[in-house]
Design a protein around this motif. Structure first.
Motif, PDB file in Angstrom:
ATOM      1  N   GLU A 101       5.554   3.117   2.496  1.00 51.27           N
ATOM      2  CA  GLU A 101       4.122   3.332   2.273  1.00 51.27           C
ATOM      3  C   GLU A 101       3.455   3.883   3.521  1.00 51.27           C
ATOM      4  OE1 GLU A 101       2.745  -0.467   0.877  1.00 51.27           O
ATOM      5  OE2 GLU A 101       3.404  -0.082  -1.183  1.00 51.27           O
ATOM      6  N   GLU A 102       3.851   3.394   4.676  1.00 56.19           N
ATOM      7  CA  GLU A 102       3.304   3.892   5.938  1.00 56.19           C
ATOM      8  C   GLU A 102       3.664   5.364   6.128  1.00 56.19           C
ATOM      9  OE1 GLU A 102       1.420   4.243   9.580  1.00 56.19           O
ATOM     10  OE2 GLU A 102       1.259   2.628   8.115  1.00 56.19           O
ATOM     11  N   GLU A 113       4.347   7.505   3.823  1.00 58.06           N
ATOM     12  CA  GLU A 113       3.604   8.281   2.830  1.00 58.06           C
ATOM     13  C   GLU A 113       2.170   8.520   3.307  1.00 58.06           C
ATOM     14  OE1 GLU A 113       1.871   7.760  -1.651  1.00 58.06           O
ATOM     15  OE2 GLU A 113       3.800   6.842  -1.203  1.00 58.06           O
ATOM     16  N   ARG A 114       1.559   7.499   3.873  1.00 59.22           N
ATOM     17  CA  ARG A 114       0.186   7.666   4.383  1.00 59.22           C
ATOM     18  C   ARG A 114       0.144   8.718   5.481  1.00 59.22           C
ATOM     19  NH1 ARG A 114      -0.013   2.058   3.626  1.00 59.22           N
ATOM     20  NH2 ARG A 114       0.575   1.638   5.762  1.00 59.22           N
ATOM     21  N   VAL A 144       1.704  12.392   3.619  1.00 63.13           N
ATOM     22  CA  VAL A 144       0.969  12.938   2.491  1.00 63.13           C
ATOM     23  C   VAL A 144      -0.534  12.961   2.741  1.00 63.13           C
ATOM     24  CG1 VAL A 144       0.476  12.624   0.035  1.00 63.13           C
ATOM     25  CG2 VAL A 144       2.779  12.241   0.893  1.00 63.13           C
ATOM     26  N   ARG A 145      -1.044  11.877   3.243  1.00 64.58           N
ATOM     27  CA  ARG A 145      -2.507  11.770   3.389  1.00 64.58           C
ATOM     28  C   ARG A 145      -3.002  12.177   4.765  1.00 64.58           C
ATOM     29  NH1 ARG A 145      -1.964   5.988   0.989  1.00 64.58           N
ATOM     30  NH2 ARG A 145      -1.436   6.482  -1.146  1.00 64.58           N
ATOM     31  N   GLY A 146      -2.090  12.346   5.698  1.00 64.99           N
ATOM     32  CA  GLY A 146      -2.491  12.765   7.037  1.00 64.99           C
ATOM     33  C   GLY A 146      -3.131  11.667   7.853  1.00 64.99           C
ATOM     34  N   GLU A 147      -2.967  10.421   7.448  1.00 64.16           N
ATOM     35  CA  GLU A 147      -3.538   9.309   8.213  1.00 64.16           C
ATOM     36  C   GLU A 147      -2.684   9.081   9.454  1.00 64.16           C
ATOM     37  OE1 GLU A 147      -3.856   5.877   5.678  1.00 64.16           O
ATOM     38  OE2 GLU A 147      -4.899   6.993   4.112  1.00 64.16           O
TER      39      GLU A 147
END
Length: 189
Positions: free
Chosen positions: A170-171, A173-174, A177-180
């Motif tokens: 999940e980390e 992916e963040r 994908v989300r650019g966090e």
């Protein structure tokens, strides 16, 4: 050249073959027919045969009027379209049935693999624990603390490992994908 296989490897190979044989024996007659049909239709010769049949069908229907014969399926070839649609639906169903059965076997294999890995990990942890105990009790060997060996002598908890894997994915992916920004365990300076 003769390659000899160690006995334990031969035993394992035979056991795996027995598991596969059991999966094959459990197949119902309908599943066997479905898998045979899927196997037959999945060959390149089947695709070539279908395409050639379609070409011959179209060709015969186009040539028939020139020869003074009736067209069994005049353009736009409705009967051919119906036949191809029925064949496509049948093939889709056969593939789904075969894939479902293959998925069941794959799930069983993955469960077996996880179980064997877990048991192996527990055995290895016990061996490390026994080696560490022997090192502590043997007067010839220096008595020292080995933090890594102490950590490895404890079997992993599968639930904790899975939770950590999920958190890590999940980390990632963040971040991807989300650019966090990635979270770090290090304190901010």
């Amino acid at each position: 050249m003769t390659d000899t296989v160690p006995g334990h490897v031969e035993t394992t190979v035979k056991q795996m073959a027995e598991l596969h044989g059991e999966h094959v024996r459990r197949a119902t007659r309908l599943q066997r027919v479905s898998e045979a049909a899927t196997s037959l239709m999945g060959r390149p010769s089947a695709a070539i045969g279908i395409l050639l049949s379609m070409a011959v069908w179209i060709g015969l229907n186009l040539i028939a009027p020139r020869l003074g014969l009736p067209q069994p399926d005049p353009p736009p070839f409705g009967f051919l379209e119906l036949t191809v649609g029925a064949l496509a639906l049948s093939m889709t169903i056969l593939i789904l049935v075969s894939q479902r059965r293959a998925d069941v076997a794959a799930v069983h294999r993955s469960q077996l693999t996880l179980q064997l890995a877990s048991v192996s990990e527990q055995k290895i942890a016990k061996v490390i624990e026994l080696l560490e105990e022997q090192r502590r009790e043997n007067p010839v060997l220096p008595d020292r603390t080995d933090v890594q060996a102490a950590e490895m002598s404890v079997a992993s908890d599968p639930k904790q490992v899975l939770a950590r894997i999920i958190d890590t994915h999940e980390e990632a992916e963040r971040v991807v994908v989300r650019g966090e920004p990635a979270q770090t365990d290090a304190p901010n300076e």
